[in-house]
Every structure is written in C-alpha cells, then in structure tokens.
Design an enzyme around this catalytic site. Sequence first.
Site, PDB file in Angstrom:
ATOM      1  N   HIS A 199      -0.319   0.159   7.720  1.00  0.00           N
ATOM      2  CA  HIS A 199      -1.098   0.313   6.485  1.00  0.00           C
ATOM      3  C   HIS A 199      -1.097   1.778   6.069  1.00  0.00           C
ATOM      4  CE1 HIS A 199      -4.041  -0.574   3.456  1.00  0.00           C
ATOM      5  NE2 HIS A 199      -4.989   0.134   4.026  1.00  0.00           N
ATOM      6  N   CYS A 239       0.813  -1.210   0.000  1.00  0.00           N
ATOM      7  CA  CYS A 239       0.000   0.000   0.000  1.00  0.00           C
ATOM      8  C   CYS A 239       0.850   1.265   0.000  1.00  0.00           C
ATOM      9  CB  CYS A 239      -0.969   0.000   1.185  1.00  0.00           C
ATOM     10  SG  CYS A 239      -0.190  -0.369   2.765  1.00  0.00           S
TER      11      CYS A 239
END
EC number: 3.4.19.12
Length: 853
Positions: A812, A340
């Site tokens: 994340h 990500c």
Amino acid sequence: CQDLFGVFGVPPSRNGRMAADLGELLVPYMPTIRVPRTGDRVFKSECAFSYDSPESEGGLYVCMNTFLGFGREHVERHYRKTGQSVYMHLKRHVKEKATGAAGGAISRRRNGKVFLDLELNRDFNGDEYDCEDEAKLVIFPDHFEIPLPNIEELPALVTIACDAVLNAASAYKKQEPDSWDEEIQVSKHARSLRQQDNGVRIPPSGWKCQKCEMKENLWLNLSDGAVLCGKWFFDGSGGNGHALDHFKDTNFPLAVKLDNLTPDIADIYSFDEEEAVLDPQISEHLQHFGIDIIPIQRVHNTNGMRPRVSEWEVIQESGMKLKAVYGSGFTGIKNLGNSCYLGTIMQVLFSIPEFQRAYVGNLQRIYDYSPLDPSTDFSTQMAKLGHGLLSGLYSKPPMKSELIEQVMKEEYKPKGISLKMFKALVSNGHPEFSSNRQQDAQKFFLHLINLVERNSVGLENPNNAFRYLVEERVQCCQTQKVRYTQKVDYLMQLPAPIEAASNREELIAYEAKRNEAEENMRAPPEPVRARIPFTACLQAFTEPENVPDFWSSELQAKSAGVKTSRFASFPEYLVVQIKKFTFVVDWVPKKVDLSIDIPDFLDLSRLRGTGLQAGEQELPDLTPPIVLPEDTRGKKGSPEIDESAAMQLAEMGFPLEACRKAIYYTGNMGPEMAFNWIIAHMEEPDFAEPLALPTFMEPGPSVAGSGLAATPLENHPPEESIAILTSMGFPRRHSVQALKATNNNLERALDWIFTHTEREEEEETSDALSDMADTTEPNDSDASGPQIKDGPGRYELFAFISHIGASTMSGHYVCHIKKEGRWVIFNDHKVCLSERPPKDLGYIYFYRRLSSS
C-alpha cells in the site's frame, strides 16, 4: 401522464393520442439516436469533464449518440459543440432505510433493473441504505423530459436504444476484462494436482521456451515443470502456443505465468477449463520446482520474515485520533483496488503550483478545445482531475447530526473521487499499469512525466519544474583522461548503504539471533530496522562508480573507467527516491527495512558539477565503432548482451526484454546509457518486445538488389547519442540530423538543433523513416527545446510518499503533504491532519527550492 402534461403542454390521453404526440416529437431526432453496438463504451457512472455521477445533485446525462456522460454543468457544452439534442438523464437517490427495515435486503430500484451494473460512488452500507433509480430522456435545448420506461409511448428504436443503455455493462469492464470487475474461480484441478518428481528446478531468471527459445509470455506447467510459450493468454501477449500444445500431448492442466510472478500475484491458467483460475496451493506447487515465493499474507517463520505490522501502523498513523479535513486541496481519491500508487503521485503533483496553473488554470480553454471524446484526451482528464482535487466540490464535511456522530465514531467515509476514467486513459496499452495489480509509484511518476511531455503542446509544460541536467564525468583508468557529458533527469536516486547504519552492531546481533532461531526451528526475534544517516546516502551518491566496460576513445578499445555524477543544474522541485528494494535469487523482491533521518531542509550546493578542470585532459571526441549485428551473433543468431546490466535495469521495474534492447542499442556501454535509451523509448508500442535484428542485415537474395546492404549503419549516429538528445525532449529526426551534421559531437549537435529550428520545420515531412520513429516523441513542436530552471541547490521538504509491504508489486502507498504549515496525510479517500509524519520511512521525497532571499 400527469408529468407529461406539464412538460409538453398536451393533455393526457387514453386512446393512443399520447403515443402519437411522443412519436411526432422524437421524429426529428431519430437519426441521432443510436443503439450501442459491440465495442461501444457507455459512460453512465462518471462525467467526462467532472466527477459528477448519477448520485450527484444534478445527476448524469448520457448522450444517446456517443454514450458519453456529462454532469449538469457540462452537458450544455456538449450540446453546443455537437448539436446532439437527446440525452438520458440518470439519477440515483440514496437514502437511509426506514426503522425496522430488514437488514441485508437487496437495494430497491423504483424501475426494476434500471441502472443494471451501475457502481455506487459512495461506500454505503447496504444494510442501512436504499437506492432508488430514476431515468428519463431529456431533449435539448428546451429540456423536454420523458420519464422512462415508456415502452408503449416511445417509438420502437428509441425503446431499444434506451434499454440497451440502461443495461449496458460498465465502460471499464469492457475495456479491462481482467481488471477489478473480474471474479476468478478456484480450479477444479488445484487440490488434486499431481506433480512429477523429475528433479526439475526453475532458476529465478534467464527463462526461455523449451521448444522455440522465446523469452516472453512464458508459462510454467505445474505438473512437470516445462517452461513453454503461450499464445494470446491473459494479457494479450503473443507466442507460438507451445504451452497449449504441451497440454494436448500430456493433459497436464495448470500453468503459471513466469513473467510477472510476485510474492502475492500469480496468473494461473487452466487449459482444461479454458480460463484463468486460482490455485490455493500455488506456494506448494511452486516450491516443488524450487520457486520459493510464498504469498505475503502467509509469510511466517519458514523464511525468517515477519509481517510489517509496525510499519503499517506507523506510516498510516494508526491508533491516533486524526482530525479529518475538508475543502479545496483536501479531496481524497478512492482506491480502485491497488491503485494507491497512482493516487499518491497525483495528490503530490497537484499540490505543485506549476501543475495547478498548467491544467486547472487553463481549465476552460482545455475544455473548450477538447476533442469530441474527452475521455481519451490527456489534457482534459488532467484538468478534470486537478479541478476535482482542488475545487472542494468532492470534499465536504458531513451535515447531519447523525453523520457527525459517525465521524466521531470514525464510521463516516468521505466521498472522494474515483479515477476510473483517468486510470483507463493513462494506462491504456501499458502492460503493467493497465492491470489491477499494485505497481511501483516511482515508475508511474516517470510514466506520467513522459505523458505530460508528449501532451504539453500549446500549454505550459509543468515538467520544467522537475527537469535538470546531470553532469557525468568518466575517467579512463589507463590514460587518466576524462570525458564530461550531460543528460536530462527528473529524479534523484539515492543509495541506502546498510554498512553505514548507525546501529550496525544491533543489526549484526539480530542477524545472529535470526539464524539461530531458524536452525532451532524457533520463532524469529523482533526485527531490527537499520538506521542510516542521510549524509551517508549523499556520500554514497557521490562515490566514484567503476565502469568495467568503458570504451576509451584514446585507446580505441574497452578499458576500465571510473564515473562520478554531479548536478549540472538544480531543478525547481527535486524528487528524491531512496533505493529500498533489492532483487534476490530466492524469487522474493526484498524491501530493506530502513529508517533514514530525512532533513526538512537540504543544501546540495556542493554537489554542483564543475566541468573540465585545470590539468585535466579530455578524451578524444571519437565515438565507439558500430558493431554490426552479424558480428555479434551467437550460435542461435541472437546478439551478445551484458545480461548482468540488463538485470540491473530490470530490478528497477522495466521489462527485461526492453532492458536487453537498451543494452544492445547502446553498445553494451553500461546501465546508465541504457537507462537513457529506456526513458526515450518506453512509450513505443514494441518497447517490451524481444530484440529483433534488422531484416536487411540477413544474407539473402533480396539484399543484393535492394541497395541496402552497402548502407546499413555506416553513417548512422550511435544510438546512445540519439538517446541522450531524445531524452532531453528533442525529436528523434532532429537529433539524427544534428548528429550527422556535427560528426556525432553531442555538444555541437545541441547548438545545431537550436540554430536550425526553421529548417527542421521545413524538412519535417521529408524523412519518412524518421517520422515512423518519431510518433512517440514528446512535445516536438517546442522549437526552443526543453527548459531548465536552474537556481540555488537549497530545498525544503513539502511531500513524501511511503510504501508499506515487502515489494513494490504489493502492499500500500500513503502520501503526506505539507499544506498551510501543517502536514496532512492522504490515505486513499481519507484526508486528515497528520500527528506524526513518518518522514524516516518514506520512499519518494519531494523538495521545493528555497528562495534566494
């Protein structure tokens, strides 16, 4: 046979006639059909020019000579360019199971294991969908089709080649065996490991092999705490094999790699089992030697930290009914497993018109001039990625009523695009980005900027939108004289001063309660997030910084200095990073929990540099003396290096050995100078290798006769000056020539470069040594040098990237981008209208310049 009658115009036969017909048909093409050899990558899941796959409507065509994959729209280009006529057409049909089908059944394949090892591009539930695979040979330009398998009818070589392609492993598994496709098993020694009570405690830094003093590729033996070098373990890095020798002497089986140990990542090797393994008790085994690095999912009251549940929910806008959006500019990116950081950066970059024009606007030209292997061409893959995000082809709303019902239940998963080919290209050879671990988005941004710079020859350079000049003013504290210099930068790093928090009293009270809870073994109180005014961050950025080892040209010696930084120019797009991460001695890279009132509109006009002011006296234009390596050697022959400055750079995510080299080659002039050296040299193959002194400086019989001893570094410009010029985009050879011609005066060297472009081109092949050093320099064909798009310092926020987790090496990333007046959240493959963009919790912010009107 009935299909073949329509394709070839020949009647079906039962007496061998068909075999003869197919054999004769394929004879002219046999020299172009290859059997994949060891090392060949077979791209049967993704087109080289688009994100078409076997699941796409037109399927995928795999060249039987190069094994590259092409969608229906692009296979003709490859045929015209190469003359290659034979392709294997792969098509996967995905359909819902019939009512009453047994749940959990293995997906059916019409032709057995036709697509062995082929990944699904959709996140289909195996209990609800079946896959039917279809393969055939297609001969261009007439599109003759031969269904497979046809073992009896096809020549033996063709049959072998087809079988090898159909059963080939994923191209990315071959390239990255330690990445997302590898499954590591728990070691048989993990639970029964005996650790010696020998009092060994491992410090958080400064490790070296106990036998050869090597400082890279170090492994900690989990039985006795011995720190020893490896040899071609895991990441391919070299060593002298002392860790393996230690196992042979002691039979202590397990070792953990120290170089990249993080709170949730540990590379563990079993010498006895001869493979990478898992150790469920790694936290306890590390704590035995004083290493407190508990995996994030198990962080609890023992160290006063709590999972960042609220941060996770706020940044992802969990619990809200977010409306999904589709179409051009709203395409998601599938997470390949901690990718990500890459996806968020690419989403933001391709929301910028300059990147859209440079790659998508030049799509056909880039594709037409792409090399025979487009998967290895940076411009091609950037154009492919930009088109994938902006075309809307991979972001379509559900059509069927039952899928709409899934959307209402939040069960529908948009397709998005998978960046396996792109990631393999941009991370090739990089020790961090080539792994499947989470990485720092800010570091990847700078890495990509460097790749764009090196590959923008003949194209518009979109980096021009980010590039700006920084004016640095250093004042000698003893003489009060000043020196003004300029350097190129692409990113503004803003400090986050905790002492300026508006809720400081609340933070002090929380800290007292937390300490009390620790002492009494009670649960810690609810965490308190520091609220810091943005104006305080700007104030901290402008504060003078002490330079204790400043070399004063007036005194011809080191002296205390004070440095301030201002903008010498303002970029068209300003990238701002908030310094949220600190490295503490208990082995846990700590993220400070901050909330900053980021403004939508920003005016930095007051931060523009002014240059030399009336009444100021400049320091003499003299460079510090070059210290020869033999003058700085310690007892073991290693140079003296400011280790604190090296660690300061390492905290930013750069390899420690690279930071040490940067400090050394810039004459211990401080982390700022060393940072410029790092940016200019980070793509060199030996960037992260330990510092190696020039062999001609060693005394020995070869020196006297070589003629090198008398000319080691006498006329060579300072590395810090070269680094400043190369960081501005100029080739190293031209920078060295310019500095030599101007007595190492940076300002005059710049003028020299701009007025000697023709001479530079004529002499391009004359300096072999510089050619070797120049292999990684960006865009050296641009005679005009790097462009600066200066303008007003007023900006509007249009995007930001947020990080969730305690370390840049875990957690994340999510990005928010303002499109058509609305904030949109890009959370991997999910793209929705944002309801509450968490601007105060961002990590990297992107501003665009406001028009002067």
